[in-house]
Structure formats: structure tokens, C-alpha cells
Write a protein that holds these residues in place. Structure first.
Motif, PDB file in Angstrom:
ATOM      1  N   PRO A 281       4.495 -18.187 -61.134  1.00 33.87           N
ATOM      2  CA  PRO A 281       5.402 -19.236 -60.673  1.00 33.87           C
ATOM      3  C   PRO A 281       6.687 -19.359 -61.492  1.00 33.87           C
ATOM      4  O   PRO A 281       7.753 -19.661 -60.939  1.00 33.87           O
ATOM      5  CB  PRO A 281       4.551 -20.501 -60.788  1.00 33.87           C
ATOM      6  N   ALA A 282       6.603 -19.097 -62.794  1.00 31.02           N
ATOM      7  CA  ALA A 282       7.792 -19.223 -63.646  1.00 31.02           C
ATOM      8  C   ALA A 282       8.902 -18.258 -63.240  1.00 31.02           C
ATOM      9  O   ALA A 282      10.077 -18.488 -63.524  1.00 31.02           O
ATOM     10  CB  ALA A 282       7.417 -18.995 -65.107  1.00 31.02           C
ATOM     11  N   ALA A 283       8.537 -17.168 -62.549  1.00 32.56           N
ATOM     12  CA  ALA A 283       9.547 -16.205 -62.113  1.00 32.56           C
ATOM     13  C   ALA A 283      10.490 -16.797 -61.078  1.00 32.56           C
ATOM     14  O   ALA A 283      11.602 -16.290 -60.882  1.00 32.56           O
ATOM     15  CB  ALA A 283       8.862 -14.961 -61.551  1.00 32.56           C
ATOM     16  N   PHE A 284      10.064 -17.855 -60.407  1.00 33.17           N
ATOM     17  CA  PHE A 284      10.926 -18.523 -59.426  1.00 33.17           C
ATOM     18  C   PHE A 284      12.287 -18.857 -60.030  1.00 33.17           C
ATOM     19  O   PHE A 284      13.327 -18.706 -59.380  1.00 33.17           O
ATOM     20  CB  PHE A 284      10.230 -19.800 -58.937  1.00 33.17           C
ATOM     21  N   TRP A 285      12.285 -19.314 -61.299  1.00 31.39           N
ATOM     22  CA  TRP A 285      13.523 -19.749 -61.948  1.00 31.39           C
ATOM     23  C   TRP A 285      14.406 -18.579 -62.356  1.00 31.39           C
ATOM     24  O   TRP A 285      15.565 -18.783 -62.720  1.00 31.39           O
ATOM     25  CB  TRP A 285      13.187 -20.595 -63.179  1.00 31.39           C
ATOM     26  N   ARG A 286      13.880 -17.366 -62.296  1.00 30.91           N
ATOM     27  CA  ARG A 286      14.652 -16.183 -62.691  1.00 30.91           C
ATOM     28  C   ARG A 286      15.231 -15.444 -61.488  1.00 30.91           C
ATOM     29  O   ARG A 286      15.852 -14.381 -61.657  1.00 30.91           O
ATOM     30  CB  ARG A 286      13.766 -15.219 -63.504  1.00 30.91           C
ATOM     31  N   LEU A 287      15.017 -15.967 -60.303  1.00 28.30           N
ATOM     32  CA  LEU A 287      15.538 -15.349 -59.082  1.00 28.30           C
ATOM     33  C   LEU A 287      16.785 -16.105 -58.619  1.00 28.30           C
ATOM     34  O   LEU A 287      16.826 -17.330 -58.674  1.00 28.30           O
ATOM     35  CB  LEU A 287      14.482 -15.381 -57.971  1.00 28.30           C
ATOM     36  N   ASP A 288      17.752 -15.366 -58.155  1.00 28.14           N
ATOM     37  CA  ASP A 288      19.006 -15.958 -57.685  1.00 28.14           C
ATOM     38  C   ASP A 288      19.289 -15.432 -56.285  1.00 28.14           C
ATOM     39  O   ASP A 288      19.318 -14.217 -56.071  1.00 28.14           O
ATOM     40  CB  ASP A 288      20.150 -15.587 -58.637  1.00 28.14           C
ATOM     41  N   VAL A 289      19.476 -16.331 -55.340  1.00 22.09           N
ATOM     42  CA  VAL A 289      19.764 -15.951 -53.955  1.00 22.09           C
ATOM     43  C   VAL A 289      21.158 -16.450 -53.611  1.00 22.09           C
ATOM     44  O   VAL A 289      21.401 -17.651 -53.520  1.00 22.09           O
ATOM     45  CB  VAL A 289      18.722 -16.548 -52.979  1.00 22.09           C
ATOM     46  N   ALA A 290      22.085 -15.528 -53.440  1.00 23.78           N
ATOM     47  CA  ALA A 290      23.477 -15.882 -53.162  1.00 23.78           C
ATOM     48  C   ALA A 290      23.641 -16.315 -51.714  1.00 23.78           C
ATOM     49  O   ALA A 290      22.872 -15.900 -50.838  1.00 23.78           O
ATOM     50  CB  ALA A 290      24.380 -14.681 -53.452  1.00 23.78           C
ATOM     51  N   PRO A 291      24.653 -17.133 -51.415  1.00 25.83           N
ATOM     52  CA  PRO A 291      24.913 -17.503 -50.022  1.00 25.83           C
ATOM     53  C   PRO A 291      25.190 -16.272 -49.162  1.00 25.83           C
ATOM     54  O   PRO A 291      25.819 -15.312 -49.606  1.00 25.83           O
ATOM     55  CB  PRO A 291      26.163 -18.388 -50.122  1.00 25.83           C
ATOM     56  N   LEU A 292      24.701 -16.316 -47.932  1.00 26.17           N
ATOM     57  CA  LEU A 292      24.936 -15.260 -46.954  1.00 26.17           C
ATOM     58  C   LEU A 292      24.520 -13.884 -47.471  1.00 26.17           C
ATOM     59  O   LEU A 292      25.219 -12.892 -47.292  1.00 26.17           O
ATOM     60  CB  LEU A 292      26.402 -15.251 -46.514  1.00 26.17           C
ATOM     61  N   SER A 293      23.373 -13.837 -48.133  1.00 24.64           N
ATOM     62  CA  SER A 293      22.825 -12.558 -48.577  1.00 24.64           C
ATOM     63  C   SER A 293      21.472 -12.346 -47.929  1.00 24.64           C
ATOM     64  O   SER A 293      20.846 -13.278 -47.417  1.00 24.64           O
ATOM     65  CB  SER A 293      22.706 -12.504 -50.107  1.00 24.64           C
ATOM     66  N   LEU A 294      21.040 -11.100 -47.919  1.00 22.72           N
ATOM     67  CA  LEU A 294      19.811 -10.707 -47.245  1.00 22.72           C
ATOM     68  C   LEU A 294      18.724 -10.358 -48.251  1.00 22.72           C
ATOM     69  O   LEU A 294      18.985  -9.688 -49.253  1.00 22.72           O
ATOM     70  CB  LEU A 294      20.065  -9.485 -46.352  1.00 22.72           C
ATOM     71  N   VAL A 295      17.519 -10.800 -47.978  1.00 22.26           N
ATOM     72  CA  VAL A 295      16.327 -10.415 -48.737  1.00 22.26           C
ATOM     73  C   VAL A 295      15.274 -10.021 -47.711  1.00 22.26           C
ATOM     74  O   VAL A 295      14.950 -10.813 -46.813  1.00 22.26           O
ATOM     75  CB  VAL A 295      15.810 -11.558 -49.622  1.00 22.26           C
TER      76      VAL A 295
END
Length: 212
Positions: A171-185
């Protein structure tokens, strides 16, 4: 059938630019600020031609997701379970303000995935909600129709939670992920066995340089 679930994060708006927790409906209730601003809508329209094909289109229920989808030329089905992280009484407030007034609460929120000092949803709750939806997607009515491609316009917190669940991160990895606006995952596979493709910006959206 193998699924390809592509998440597309919404266009930026006042809450993102002001480092503010989303309000009851992305700022529409309260200060009158819209969920996406004109610059964000322009970026979405510029990227419309690059939206990947899919046999099924879904969206989080927020106005930010729905308006982004419309600007991209997508008409998704709203999925209530993909609502943004419920921040309880912190909704609509700036992170700096909350940190100054409730430093212990913010520390608990950041450090303990079971904590919900704001009275809303804990990180464990968010991960369980999004992960349960992802695992059930292949078995849902209509989920496996067509070629198995699903496009989901979803809030960054929802995308991050999906990634943490799909590849079994702590769960702590959640804080290390960055999702930019209008980007695809993209997640390709099925429940219990997903492969991850990270953060390719939509051509024309402005990319990483236009995130702020």
C-alpha cells in the motif's frame, strides 16, 4: 478473454492547480470553481484524435471525468464504484491548510493505510474498492464483449489504486506513483495476472511539461 484496460486521467482543473482535495463534485459545490478549466478542456480537445480505440467506455462519476470524456469525444457509461477517494471533511480544502491545522492527522493519513482521520475512506478502503472492481471486470455483464479493450476515464487516485492492486505492490507504494493529467496507464491480462504499461501522454495534450 484477455482484457486491456486503459485508464485515462482527466484534464486539470482548479483543485489540481491549487493542491486542493476535490470537493463534493470537483469544486462545483462551494466556491463555484469548475472541475476542469478552459485550459484543461483545450488540452483534452487537442488530444481527442489520439484516444485509443476500445469496445467499451467507462468513466468515474465525477464531473471532472465526464467533462473530460466529452471533450475527448468519448461517451462513457458512468461507473459509480470508480468515484474519487473520499476525503471526508477535508474535501475542498487545500493540503497546506490541512497540514497546518491537523499535522498529526495528515501524518497518520500518509503513514497508516488503515487511517482515515478525515472521516472518509482509508487507503485500504480505496485499494479494496478499486481492486475489487478490477478483479470483477472480466466477469461483469458485457465486460468481455468485442475485443476485450476497455477505456476508463478515472481520477488519478483511482488509477494509482488500480496499479497498486494489479501488480501486488505494498500500500505504501501508492504514494510513490504519479499520474499526470491526460495520460494513459494500461493493464493487460486478467484478475491475478496483469501486465502494466505506464503513463504515455496523449499526443497533443501538452505532456509532462504542461502538468502544472
Amino acid at each position: 478473454m484477455t482484457l486491456r484496460v486503459t485508464f485515462l486521467s482527466p484534464a486539470p482543473g482548479p483543485a489540481l492547480r491549487e493542491a486542493r482535495f476535490a470537493g463534493a463534485d470537483d469544486g462545483e459545490a462551494g466556491d463555484g470553481a469548475g472541475p476542469i478549466d478552459p485550459a484543461g478542456e483545450l488540452r483534452a480537445r487537442a488530444a481527442a484524435s489520439a484516444v485509443p480505440d476500445a469496445g467499451r467506455h467507462l468513466s468515474g462519476p465525477s464531473q471532472r471525468c465526464l467533462r473530460t470524456a466529452r471533450a475527448l469525444g468519448v461517451r462513457p457509461v458512468p461507473e459509480p464504484v470508480l468515484h474519487d477517494w473520499d476525503m471526508g471533511r477535508w474535501r475542498g480544502r487545500r493540503l497546506a491548510e490541512v497540514s497546518a491545522g491537523e499535522p498529526e492527522g495528515v501524518a497518520a493519513w500518509l503513514g497508516d493505510p488503515a487511517a482515515a482521520p478525515h472521516g472518509g475512506e482509508s487507503l485500504h478502503g480505496l485499494l479494496g474498492r478499486v481492486g475489487g472492481w478490477l478483479d470483477s471486470l472480466a466477469g461483469a455483464d458485457g465486460a468481455s464483449e468485442g475485443d476485450g479493450r476497455v477505456l476508463v476515464v478515472a481520477e488519478p487516485a483511482v488509477v494509482r489504486a488500480a496499479v497498486v492492486h494489479a501488480v501486488a505492490l505494498p500500500p505504501a507504494a501508492f504514494w510513490r506513483l504519479d499520474v499526470a493529467p491526460l495520460s494513459l496507464v494500461a493493464l493487460t491480462g486478467r484478475a491475478g495476472r496483469w501486465n502494466l504499461t505506464l503513463g504515455a501522454p496523449l499526443p497533443g495534450s501538452g505532456g509532462a511539461a504542461a502538468r502544472a
